[in-house]
Design a protein around this motif. Sequence first.
Motif, PDB file in Angstrom:
ATOM      1  N   PRO A 224     -14.867  44.455 -18.469  1.00  0.00           N
ATOM      2  CA  PRO A 224     -16.219  45.027 -18.386  1.00  0.00           C
ATOM      3  C   PRO A 224     -16.640  45.779 -19.639  1.00  0.00           C
ATOM      4  O   PRO A 224     -17.809  45.733 -20.027  1.00  0.00           O
ATOM      5  N   ALA A 252     -16.451  38.715  -7.864  1.00  0.00           N
ATOM      6  CA  ALA A 252     -16.351  40.171  -7.971  1.00  0.00           C
ATOM      7  C   ALA A 252     -16.177  40.605  -9.424  1.00  0.00           C
ATOM      8  O   ALA A 252     -16.749  41.616  -9.855  1.00  0.00           O
ATOM      9  N   THR A 253     -15.386  39.850 -10.181  1.00  0.00           N
ATOM     10  CA  THR A 253     -15.188  40.168 -11.590  1.00  0.00           C
ATOM     11  C   THR A 253     -16.505  40.097 -12.350  1.00  0.00           C
ATOM     12  O   THR A 253     -16.850  41.002 -13.124  1.00  0.00           O
ATOM     13  N   SER A 256     -18.763  42.970 -11.536  1.00  0.00           N
ATOM     14  CA  SER A 256     -18.308  44.205 -12.191  1.00  0.00           C
ATOM     15  C   SER A 256     -18.694  44.222 -13.663  1.00  0.00           C
ATOM     16  O   SER A 256     -18.995  45.282 -14.227  1.00  0.00           O
ATOM     17  N   ALA A 260     -21.044  47.062 -15.302  1.00  0.00           N
ATOM     18  CA  ALA A 260     -20.541  47.865 -16.420  1.00  0.00           C
ATOM     19  C   ALA A 260     -21.550  47.916 -17.547  1.00  0.00           C
ATOM     20  O   ALA A 260     -21.736  48.960 -18.191  1.00  0.00           O
TER      21      ALA A 260
END
Length: 264
Positions: A224, A252-253, A256, A260
Amino acid sequence: MPNVLETLVAGALEDAAARRVDRPYADVERDLDRVASPLDALTFLQPGDHVKVIAEVKRASPSRGSMAPIADPAALAADYERGGASTISVLTEGRKFLGSLADLEAVKARVGVPVLRKDFIADPYQVVEARASGADVVLLIVAALEQARLVELHALAEELGMRVLVEAHSADEVTRGLDAGARILGVNARDLTDFSLDRDLFGRLADRIPAGVVRVAESAVSGPADVAHYRAAGADVVLVGEALVTGADPAATLASFIAAADRG
Protein backbone atom coordinates in the motif's frame (compact mmCIF):
# COMPACT_ATOMS: atom_id res chain seq x y z
CA MET A 1 24.29 -7.28 -21.52
CA PRO A 2 21.51 -8.40 -23.89
CA ASN A 3 18.70 -5.91 -24.43
CA VAL A 4 15.75 -7.72 -22.84
CA LEU A 5 13.15 -5.55 -24.54
CA GLU A 6 14.52 -6.27 -28.00
CA THR A 7 14.44 -10.00 -27.26
CA LEU A 8 10.85 -9.82 -26.03
CA VAL A 9 9.68 -7.82 -29.04
CA ALA A 10 11.40 -10.19 -31.47
CA GLY A 11 9.77 -13.18 -29.79
CA ALA A 12 6.34 -11.55 -29.80
CA LEU A 13 6.63 -10.78 -33.50
CA GLU A 14 7.66 -14.36 -34.27
CA ASP A 15 4.68 -15.68 -32.34
CA ALA A 16 2.34 -13.24 -34.09
CA ALA A 17 3.65 -14.37 -37.47
CA ALA A 18 2.95 -17.98 -36.51
CA ARG A 19 -0.61 -17.12 -35.45
CA ARG A 20 -1.11 -15.25 -38.69
CA VAL A 21 -0.49 -18.45 -40.65
CA ASP A 22 -3.49 -20.08 -38.95
CA ARG A 23 -5.55 -16.91 -38.69
CA PRO A 24 -4.79 -14.56 -41.59
CA TYR A 25 -5.21 -10.81 -41.30
CA ALA A 26 -8.42 -10.88 -43.36
CA ASP A 27 -9.96 -13.46 -41.03
CA VAL A 28 -9.09 -11.38 -37.97
CA GLU A 29 -10.64 -8.30 -39.57
CA ARG A 30 -13.85 -10.26 -40.20
CA ASP A 31 -13.89 -11.27 -36.53
CA LEU A 32 -14.06 -7.60 -35.56
CA ASP A 33 -17.78 -7.65 -36.40
CA ARG A 34 -18.36 -10.42 -33.86
CA VAL A 35 -17.11 -8.62 -30.76
CA ALA A 36 -18.95 -6.04 -28.70
CA SER A 37 -17.95 -2.40 -29.05
CA PRO A 38 -15.04 -1.51 -26.77
CA LEU A 39 -15.51 0.17 -23.42
CA ASP A 40 -13.91 3.60 -23.18
CA ALA A 41 -11.04 3.13 -20.74
CA LEU A 42 -10.40 6.87 -20.73
CA THR A 43 -13.72 7.33 -18.95
CA PHE A 44 -12.91 4.64 -16.39
CA LEU A 45 -9.43 6.05 -15.71
CA GLN A 46 -10.24 9.76 -15.55
CA PRO A 47 -8.59 11.55 -12.61
CA GLY A 48 -10.78 11.82 -9.53
CA ASP A 49 -10.81 11.93 -5.77
CA HIS A 50 -9.51 8.37 -5.54
CA VAL A 51 -6.55 6.72 -7.22
CA LYS A 52 -7.55 4.32 -10.00
CA VAL A 53 -5.89 0.93 -10.32
CA ILE A 54 -5.12 -1.18 -13.37
CA ALA A 55 -4.88 -4.68 -11.89
CA GLU A 56 -2.82 -7.22 -13.79
CA VAL A 57 -3.31 -10.90 -14.58
CA LYS A 58 0.31 -11.99 -14.67
CA ARG A 59 1.71 -15.48 -14.21
CA ALA A 60 5.43 -14.82 -14.65
CA SER A 61 8.04 -12.32 -15.77
CA PRO A 62 11.65 -12.39 -16.99
CA SER A 63 12.83 -10.79 -13.76
CA ARG A 64 10.93 -12.98 -11.28
CA GLY A 65 10.20 -16.17 -13.20
CA SER A 66 6.98 -17.98 -12.25
CA MET A 67 4.85 -16.05 -9.75
CA ALA A 68 1.40 -17.67 -9.76
CA PRO A 69 -0.21 -20.45 -11.83
CA ILE A 70 -3.54 -18.58 -12.29
CA ALA A 71 -5.58 -21.53 -13.51
CA ASP A 72 -8.66 -19.31 -13.85
CA PRO A 73 -7.71 -15.80 -15.04
CA ALA A 74 -11.36 -14.79 -15.33
CA ALA A 75 -12.00 -15.57 -11.66
CA LEU A 76 -8.95 -13.54 -10.66
CA ALA A 77 -10.12 -10.64 -12.80
CA ALA A 78 -13.54 -10.80 -11.15
CA ASP A 79 -11.81 -10.55 -7.76
CA TYR A 80 -9.94 -7.50 -9.01
CA GLU A 81 -13.15 -5.86 -10.15
CA ARG A 82 -14.73 -6.60 -6.76
CA GLY A 83 -11.72 -5.00 -5.07
CA GLY A 84 -12.15 -1.78 -7.03
CA ALA A 85 -10.03 -2.16 -10.19
CA SER A 86 -10.90 0.33 -12.91
CA THR A 87 -9.27 -1.70 -15.68
CA ILE A 88 -7.87 -5.22 -15.95
CA SER A 89 -4.50 -5.77 -17.64
CA VAL A 90 -3.90 -9.20 -19.13
CA LEU A 91 -0.40 -10.32 -20.11
CA THR A 92 -0.79 -12.16 -23.41
CA GLU A 93 2.91 -12.76 -24.12
CA GLY A 94 3.55 -16.49 -23.94
CA ARG A 95 7.29 -17.04 -23.78
CA LYS A 96 8.31 -15.23 -20.60
CA PHE A 97 4.97 -14.16 -19.11
CA LEU A 98 3.08 -17.40 -19.85
CA GLY A 99 -0.01 -15.56 -21.07
CA SER A 100 -2.27 -15.86 -24.10
CA LEU A 101 -5.08 -14.21 -26.00
CA ALA A 102 -7.31 -16.95 -24.56
CA ASP A 103 -6.67 -15.44 -21.13
CA LEU A 104 -7.77 -12.05 -22.42
CA GLU A 105 -10.92 -13.47 -23.99
CA ALA A 106 -11.83 -15.28 -20.76
CA VAL A 107 -11.33 -12.14 -18.69
CA LYS A 108 -13.31 -9.96 -21.08
CA ALA A 109 -16.26 -12.36 -20.87
CA ARG A 110 -16.33 -12.06 -17.06
CA VAL A 111 -15.76 -8.41 -16.13
CA GLY A 112 -17.55 -5.14 -16.74
CA VAL A 113 -14.51 -2.87 -16.75
CA PRO A 114 -12.12 -2.30 -19.67
CA VAL A 115 -9.52 -4.95 -20.48
CA LEU A 116 -6.00 -4.06 -21.56
CA ARG A 117 -3.92 -6.30 -23.78
CA LYS A 118 -0.42 -6.04 -22.37
CA ASP A 119 2.13 -7.42 -24.80
CA PHE A 120 5.07 -6.37 -26.93
CA ILE A 121 3.11 -4.93 -29.81
CA ALA A 122 5.05 -3.78 -32.85
CA ASP A 123 2.90 -4.85 -35.82
CA PRO A 124 -0.61 -3.84 -36.97
CA TYR A 125 -1.70 -7.49 -36.90
CA GLN A 126 -1.24 -7.56 -33.12
CA VAL A 127 -3.45 -4.49 -32.72
CA VAL A 128 -6.24 -5.91 -34.86
CA GLU A 129 -6.15 -9.32 -33.15
CA ALA A 130 -6.30 -7.56 -29.78
CA ARG A 131 -9.60 -5.89 -30.72
CA ALA A 132 -10.91 -9.12 -32.29
CA SER A 133 -10.20 -10.85 -28.97
CA GLY A 134 -12.17 -8.20 -27.06
CA ALA A 135 -9.46 -5.80 -25.88
CA ASP A 136 -10.59 -2.29 -25.00
CA VAL A 137 -7.03 -0.98 -24.58
CA VAL A 138 -3.61 -1.92 -25.95
CA LEU A 139 -0.14 -1.18 -24.63
CA LEU A 140 2.41 0.52 -26.84
CA ILE A 141 5.95 0.79 -25.46
CA VAL A 142 7.76 3.85 -26.82
CA ALA A 143 11.21 2.28 -26.40
CA ALA A 144 10.17 -0.65 -28.59
CA LEU A 145 9.01 1.41 -31.56
CA GLU A 146 10.31 3.87 -34.09
CA GLN A 147 8.25 7.06 -33.98
CA ALA A 148 6.50 6.45 -37.31
CA ARG A 149 5.41 2.98 -36.19
CA LEU A 150 4.29 4.30 -32.79
CA VAL A 151 2.11 6.90 -34.51
CA GLU A 152 0.76 4.28 -36.96
CA LEU A 153 -0.17 1.74 -34.28
CA HIS A 154 -1.67 4.39 -32.00
CA ALA A 155 -3.85 5.67 -34.83
CA LEU A 156 -4.92 2.14 -35.78
CA ALA A 157 -5.94 1.30 -32.23
CA GLU A 158 -8.04 4.44 -31.98
CA GLU A 159 -9.56 3.78 -35.39
CA LEU A 160 -10.73 0.42 -34.03
CA GLY A 161 -12.30 2.17 -31.03
CA MET A 162 -9.66 1.22 -28.47
CA ARG A 163 -7.64 3.40 -26.15
CA VAL A 164 -3.87 3.16 -25.86
CA LEU A 165 -1.67 3.03 -22.78
CA VAL A 166 1.55 4.57 -24.06
CA GLU A 167 4.48 3.56 -21.89
CA ALA A 168 7.60 5.70 -21.38
CA HIS A 169 10.77 5.40 -19.33
CA SER A 170 12.48 8.75 -19.96
CA ALA A 171 11.73 12.41 -20.61
CA ASP A 172 12.37 11.91 -24.32
CA GLU A 173 9.97 8.97 -24.43
CA VAL A 174 7.29 11.01 -22.64
CA THR A 175 7.64 13.64 -25.37
CA ARG A 176 7.50 11.02 -28.11
CA GLY A 177 4.39 9.46 -26.57
CA LEU A 178 2.63 12.81 -26.36
CA ASP A 179 3.63 13.61 -29.95
CA ALA A 180 2.01 10.31 -31.01
CA GLY A 181 -1.27 11.46 -29.46
CA ALA A 182 -1.21 9.72 -26.07
CA ARG A 183 -4.23 10.36 -23.86
CA ILE A 184 -3.15 7.76 -21.31
CA LEU A 185 0.57 7.87 -20.59
CA GLY A 186 2.40 5.52 -18.25
CA VAL A 187 5.84 5.87 -16.73
CA ASN A 188 7.35 2.46 -16.05
CA ALA A 189 9.76 2.34 -13.13
CA ARG A 190 11.26 -0.77 -14.70
CA ASP A 191 13.83 -0.26 -17.45
CA LEU A 192 12.80 -2.93 -19.94
CA THR A 193 16.24 -3.08 -21.50
CA ASP A 194 17.78 -4.57 -18.33
CA PHE A 195 14.79 -4.84 -15.92
CA SER A 196 16.32 -2.56 -13.29
CA LEU A 197 13.93 -0.50 -11.12
CA ASP A 198 13.72 3.20 -10.21
CA ARG A 199 10.66 3.86 -8.04
CA ASP A 200 11.21 7.63 -8.12
CA LEU A 201 11.25 7.93 -11.91
CA PHE A 202 7.52 8.63 -12.11
CA GLY A 203 7.86 11.58 -9.73
CA ARG A 204 10.66 13.08 -11.81
CA LEU A 205 8.66 12.83 -15.05
CA ALA A 206 5.09 13.47 -13.90
CA ASP A 207 5.21 17.24 -14.48
CA ARG A 208 6.08 16.61 -18.12
CA ILE A 209 2.66 15.01 -18.65
CA PRO A 210 0.16 17.82 -19.28
CA ALA A 211 -3.30 18.26 -17.80
CA GLY A 212 -5.85 16.28 -19.76
CA VAL A 213 -3.57 13.26 -20.13
CA VAL A 214 -4.11 10.43 -17.65
CA ARG A 215 -0.88 9.79 -15.71
CA VAL A 216 -0.15 6.14 -14.92
CA ALA A 217 2.58 4.89 -12.60
CA GLU A 218 3.78 1.38 -13.44
CA SER A 219 5.92 -1.20 -11.60
CA ALA A 220 7.70 -1.22 -8.21
CA VAL A 221 4.48 -1.72 -6.26
CA SER A 222 4.88 -4.21 -3.44
CA GLY A 223 2.47 -2.78 -0.88
CA PRO A 224 0.00 0.00 0.00
CA ALA A 225 2.80 2.48 0.76
CA ASP A 226 4.01 2.27 -2.83
CA VAL A 227 0.56 3.15 -4.18
CA ALA A 228 0.38 6.09 -1.75
CA HIS A 229 3.88 7.15 -2.87
CA TYR A 230 2.82 7.26 -6.52
CA ARG A 231 -0.44 9.03 -5.71
CA ALA A 232 1.46 11.72 -3.79
CA ALA A 233 3.79 12.13 -6.79
CA GLY A 234 0.82 12.90 -9.04
CA ALA A 235 -0.37 9.54 -10.38
CA ASP A 236 -3.99 9.34 -11.49
CA VAL A 237 -3.66 5.59 -11.97
CA VAL A 238 -1.32 2.92 -10.61
CA LEU A 239 -0.74 -0.37 -12.42
CA VAL A 240 -0.28 -3.29 -10.02
CA GLY A 241 0.60 -6.87 -10.88
CA GLU A 242 2.90 -9.02 -8.79
CA ALA A 243 1.68 -7.78 -5.41
CA LEU A 244 -1.85 -8.90 -6.31
CA VAL A 245 -1.18 -12.26 -7.93
CA THR A 246 1.04 -13.43 -5.07
CA GLY A 247 -1.37 -12.41 -2.30
CA ALA A 248 -3.94 -14.64 -0.59
CA ASP A 249 -6.91 -12.29 -1.15
CA PRO A 250 -6.51 -10.14 -4.29
CA ALA A 251 -9.76 -8.20 -3.78
CA ALA A 252 -8.92 -7.25 -0.21
CA THR A 253 -5.33 -6.42 -1.14
CA LEU A 254 -6.46 -4.17 -3.95
CA ALA A 255 -9.01 -2.41 -1.74
CA SER A 256 -6.29 -1.78 0.86
CA PHE A 257 -4.04 -0.25 -1.80
CA ILE A 258 -6.73 2.19 -2.88
CA ALA A 259 -7.53 3.09 0.73
CA ALA A 260 -3.84 3.68 1.50
CA ALA A 261 -3.58 6.15 -1.38
CA ASP A 262 -6.61 8.02 -0.06
CA ARG A 263 -5.06 8.25 3.42
CA GLY A 264 -1.76 9.34 1.92
